[in-house]
Design a protein around this motif. Structure first.
Motif, PDB file in Angstrom:
ATOM      1  N   GLY A 353       0.779  -1.233   0.000  1.00 52.23           N
ATOM      2  CA  GLY A 353       0.000   0.000   0.000  1.00 52.23           C
ATOM      3  C   GLY A 353       0.803   1.272   0.000  1.00 52.23           C
ATOM      4  N   CYS A 354       2.115   1.221  -0.130  1.00 50.00           N
ATOM      5  CA  CYS A 354       2.942   2.430  -0.141  1.00 50.00           C
ATOM      6  C   CYS A 354       2.959   3.013  -1.546  1.00 50.00           C
ATOM      7  N   GLU A 355       2.421   4.226  -1.701  1.00 50.81           N
ATOM      8  CA  GLU A 355       2.410   4.902  -2.989  1.00 50.81           C
ATOM      9  C   GLU A 355       3.076   6.269  -2.885  1.00 50.81           C
ATOM     10  N   ASN A 356       4.008   6.399  -1.979  1.00 53.25           N
ATOM     11  CA  ASN A 356       4.771   7.631  -1.809  1.00 53.25           C
ATOM     12  C   ASN A 356       6.110   7.459  -2.526  1.00 53.25           C
ATOM     13  N   ALA A 357       6.263   8.135  -3.664  1.00 54.32           N
ATOM     14  CA  ALA A 357       7.448   7.933  -4.492  1.00 54.32           C
ATOM     15  C   ALA A 357       8.709   8.379  -3.771  1.00 54.32           C
ATOM     16  N   THR A 358       8.621   9.491  -3.024  1.00 51.71           N
ATOM     17  CA  THR A 358       9.808   9.978  -2.327  1.00 51.71           C
ATOM     18  C   THR A 358      10.267   8.984  -1.273  1.00 51.71           C
ATOM     19  N   GLN A 375      13.092   8.589 -11.638  1.00 47.03           N
ATOM     20  CA  GLN A 375      12.904   7.239 -12.132  1.00 47.03           C
ATOM     21  C   GLN A 375      11.865   6.486 -11.308  1.00 47.03           C
ATOM     22  N   VAL A 376      11.879   6.697 -10.007  1.00 45.40           N
ATOM     23  CA  VAL A 376      10.889   6.050  -9.147  1.00 45.40           C
ATOM     24  C   VAL A 376       9.515   6.670  -9.380  1.00 45.40           C
ATOM     25  N   TYR A 377       9.452   8.002  -9.563  1.00 46.67           N
ATOM     26  CA  TYR A 377       8.178   8.655  -9.836  1.00 46.67           C
ATOM     27  C   TYR A 377       7.538   8.093 -11.103  1.00 46.67           C
ATOM     28  N   ARG A 378       8.334   7.947 -12.146  1.00 45.58           N
ATOM     29  CA  ARG A 378       7.784   7.451 -13.414  1.00 45.58           C
ATOM     30  C   ARG A 378       7.320   6.004 -13.294  1.00 45.58           C
ATOM     31  N   TRP A 379       8.057   5.206 -12.549  1.00 46.20           N
ATOM     32  CA  TRP A 379       7.641   3.814 -12.357  1.00 46.20           C
ATOM     33  C   TRP A 379       6.327   3.746 -11.587  1.00 46.20           C
ATOM     34  N   LEU A 380       6.186   4.587 -10.590  1.00 49.68           N
ATOM     35  CA  LEU A 380       4.999   4.525  -9.740  1.00 49.68           C
ATOM     36  C   LEU A 380       3.794   5.172 -10.409  1.00 49.68           C
ATOM     37  N   GLU A 382       2.356   4.902 -13.254  1.00 52.15           N
ATOM     38  CA  GLU A 382       1.435   4.021 -13.976  1.00 52.15           C
ATOM     39  C   GLU A 382       0.909   2.874 -13.128  1.00 52.15           C
ATOM     40  N   ARG A 383       1.238   2.861 -11.840  1.00 50.36           N
ATOM     41  CA  ARG A 383       0.783   1.785 -10.950  1.00 50.36           C
ATOM     42  C   ARG A 383      -0.041   2.296  -9.770  1.00 50.36           C
ATOM     43  N   ARG A 384      -0.278   3.574  -9.722  1.00 52.23           N
ATOM     44  CA  ARG A 384      -1.049   4.133  -8.611  1.00 52.23           C
ATOM     45  C   ARG A 384      -2.504   3.672  -8.689  1.00 52.23           C
ATOM     46  N   THR A 385      -3.103   3.450  -7.529  1.00 52.86           N
ATOM     47  CA  THR A 385      -4.539   3.151  -7.466  1.00 52.86           C
ATOM     48  C   THR A 385      -5.370   4.422  -7.413  1.00 52.86           C
ATOM     49  N   ALA A 386      -4.721   5.536  -7.042  1.00 53.87           N
ATOM     50  CA  ALA A 386      -5.393   6.832  -6.987  1.00 53.87           C
ATOM     51  C   ALA A 386      -4.348   7.909  -7.194  1.00 53.87           C
ATOM     52  N   PRO A 387      -4.762   9.099  -7.694  1.00 53.76           N
ATOM     53  CA  PRO A 387      -3.781  10.171  -7.881  1.00 53.76           C
ATOM     54  C   PRO A 387      -3.129  10.577  -6.570  1.00 53.76           C
ATOM     55  N   ALA A 388      -1.887  11.052  -6.675  1.00 52.23           N
ATOM     56  CA  ALA A 388      -1.202  11.539  -5.481  1.00 52.23           C
ATOM     57  C   ALA A 388      -1.887  12.792  -4.949  1.00 52.23           C
ATOM     58  N   LYS A 389      -1.709  13.042  -3.648  1.00 52.68           N
ATOM     59  CA  LYS A 389      -2.364  14.186  -3.010  1.00 52.68           C
ATOM     60  C   LYS A 389      -1.892  15.502  -3.616  1.00 52.68           C
ATOM     61  N   THR A 390      -0.649  15.547  -4.104  1.00 51.56           N
ATOM     62  CA  THR A 390      -0.099  16.796  -4.651  1.00 51.56           C
ATOM     63  C   THR A 390      -0.401  16.977  -6.137  1.00 51.56           C
ATOM     64  N   THR A 391      -1.127  16.045  -6.759  1.00 48.39           N
ATOM     65  CA  THR A 391      -1.432  16.143  -8.184  1.00 48.39           C
ATOM     66  C   THR A 391      -2.485  17.210  -8.428  1.00 48.39           C
TER      67      THR A 391
END
Length: 550
Positions: A353-358, A375-380, A382-391
């Motif tokens: 359940g960790c979707e924090n790229a940083t 690189q980690v941001y781009r990998w994550l 396309e795999r997020r279940t929901a948009p990040a809070k800062t999007t």
């Protein structure tokens, strides 16, 4: 000093420096008499003298200018048309020449090797300067070499302007030297050249129908199809079939050992929305053209007519006409990434359940990852279940549907290369790709046929065959052609029909040791000469350079 003179037919009178970079060498003829060039009478009576100042080879890094005192003799033969004649110096100078014979030869050799402009730049450093036009003129004046009539020749085409204008090169395969350049690659031109050499016994060529027709018209020589071109044609046949079947093969399920099943990325990171929109527009344009080609082909129009009407390349029209569905561009397989060793950890954290790229990047950094957070941001992404809070809100709308990671397949060209290679040289990943493709029944037929054909050609290349083995190879080839003609696959049947039409040359390829490989090498050399001439490569000049350099 006079006795050690290296100037043919002359003795040195004195040497005078001319500045810091030049010398003036005064010379005169050694002979006490001369021979009249018209009546061949000898005369020693001097009428007068004059001075010629030709350039010569350099000495000690300095330019050399000769000051030749030339005498004129009386001709005492009353029946001769000449009253006087000039002292001949045949080994040093031509009449009216501004440079010695040996300097002319040296500058011409540099022109043959380098061309006009590069040769002119080099001659300045060699202390024998000449303009580019002068160098090319010297090359044109060189006599072409005379050679023995060839017995075994190879022929191949070469591009004057790629895709537009082509010529032909003829190579003596026994002496491994080019013997002629022809201005085109038509059967009539090749046939006219062959008629001048009736003693030619073997002609090695590619699969060109023009060369085959020209050789059959003008010569009784044995035609040998090049084995490398046979393998190339087999791969092109497979590629044509794959262009139509690739969309169907991409829907096949993965097998164990596939790139996606091994944990590596199966496709590149997603592109920006602008790039995706441009790609969608491009696909729509090509799909419209595909549907139009399909409609015209179904209506009975010829491929060449469709190509001319629609302004498309013939290869594109053929691919669209023979495709089962729209041949979409294959997804390019990504190369190795710095992130690959850390995929197990990332997948485990994502499942938790960790979707924090940083946070994920910091964990990877502690494990030894040296890459950037992007690189980690781009990998994550396309795999997020929901948009990040800062999007930002405008980016939260769902994007276009992406294909599943396991749906990618190498392009038709890459797959064709895998199918024609020996199975023993494939690694685990390549073998898994072929296993996935072979789930299609038609792919099994194509793969088996092309593997047997390539194995037959390679065996004839590696082994020196006896008469019995040659006959066995020919029988295997006949059986293969018959089976391929009944395969029910259009690309395979067309390829087999071409082999049957050119059967004599193909059979000779299995029994003769000759090939057009030497001609291919000479074409590569010809390209180097052509490109070094900076636009001055007219056919006549290029022909002279190729034949003289050989």
């Amino acid at each position: 000093m006079n006795s050690l003179s290296l100037i043919p037919g002359c003795r040195i009178r004195h040497v005078t420096p001319l500045g810091q970079n030049a010398l003036v060498v005064a010379v005169e003829g050694r002979a006490s008499h001369g021979r009249c060039p018209a009546c061949r009478h000898i005369s020693g009576s001097v009428h007068s003298s004059y001075v010629r100042q030709p350039a010569d080879l350099p000495s000690f890094g300095r330019e050399v200018r000769l000051r030749v005192h030339v005498r004129r003799f009386y001709c005492h033969n009353h029946t001769c048309l000449k009253q006087t004649f000039t002292e001949p110096l045949p080994h040093l100078l031509k009449p009216h020449a501004r440079r010695t014979r040996r300097l002319t030869k040296a500058q011409a050799r540099i022109g043959i090797a380098l061309g006009g402009e590069p040769g002119a730049r080099l001659l300045v450093h060699l202390a024998i300067p000449a303009s580019a036009d002068t160098i090319l003129r010297l090359v044109r004046n060189q006599p072409l070499p005379t050679r023995q009539p060839p017995r075994i020749v190879g022929v191949d085409d070469w591009a004057m302007r790629k895709g537009r204008t082509y010529g032909s090169i003829l190579v003596d395969l026994e002496r491994r030297k080019p013997i002629e350049l022809l201005p085109d690659r038509t059967a009539a031109t090749f046939s006219a050249w062959l008629q001048r050499y009736p003693d030619i016994e073997i002609i090695a060529r590619d699969r060109s129908s023009e060369y085959a027709k020209g050789a059959a018209t003008a010569s009784k020589a044995i035609q040998v199809a090049d084995r490398w071109h046979l393998l190339l044609n087999a791969r092109q046949m497979v590629e044509r079939w794959l262009a139509g079947a690739h969309a169907r093969l991409r829907r096949l399920p993965l097998v164990e050992g596939s790139p996606a099943a091994s944990g590596r990325r199966a496709r590149a990171y997603p592109r920006t929305r602008a790039e995706q929109a441009a790609s969608a527009d491009s696909r729509a344009r090509w799909q419209t053209l595909y549907e139009e080609v399909q409609r015209r082909y179904a209506g009975g129009e010829k491929l060449l007519a469709i190509s001319r009407t629609m302004g498309l390349a013939r290869g594109t029209v053929r691919k669209f006409a023979q495709a089962d569905s729209f041949p979409a561009r294959a997804v390019r397989q990504p190369g190795p990434s710095m992130l690959d060793p850390f995929f197990p950890h990332l997948n485990a954290r994502l499942a938790a359940g960790c979707e924090n790229a940083t946070a994920l990047w910091r964990e990877l950094r502690d494990l030894g990852f040296a890459g950037s957070p992007k690189q980690v941001y781009r990998w994550l992404a396309e795999r997020r279940t929901a948009p990040a809070k800062t999007t930002a809100h405008k980016w939260c709308s769902p994007g276009p549907i992406r294909p599943a990671p396991g749906a990618s397949l190498p392009s038709p060209k890459q797959l064709a290369w895998l199918l024609v290679r020996p199975p023993t040289v494939l690694d685990t990943t390549e073998a898994a790709v072929l296993a996935r493709v072979r789930q299609d029944p038609e792919a099994v037929v194509v793969a088996d046929l092309v593997q047997r054909f390539c194995a037959l050609i390679r065996q004839c290349c590696r082994e020196r065959q006896t008469r019995n083995s040659e006959q066995a190879s020919i029988e295997i080839l006949k059986a293969w052609i018959a089976e391929a003609r009944l395969s029910g696959i259009q690309a395979v049947e067309t390829f087999a029909a071409g082999l049957e039409q050119d059967s004599a040359a193909v059979r000779a390829a299995l029994t003769q040791p000759w090939s057009s490989g030497q001609a291919e090498g000479q074409v590569t050399r010809l390209k180097l000469l052509k490109r070094s001439m900076y636009g001055r490569a007219s056919f006549d000049l290029l022909r002279r350079r190729v034949l003289l350099a050989a």
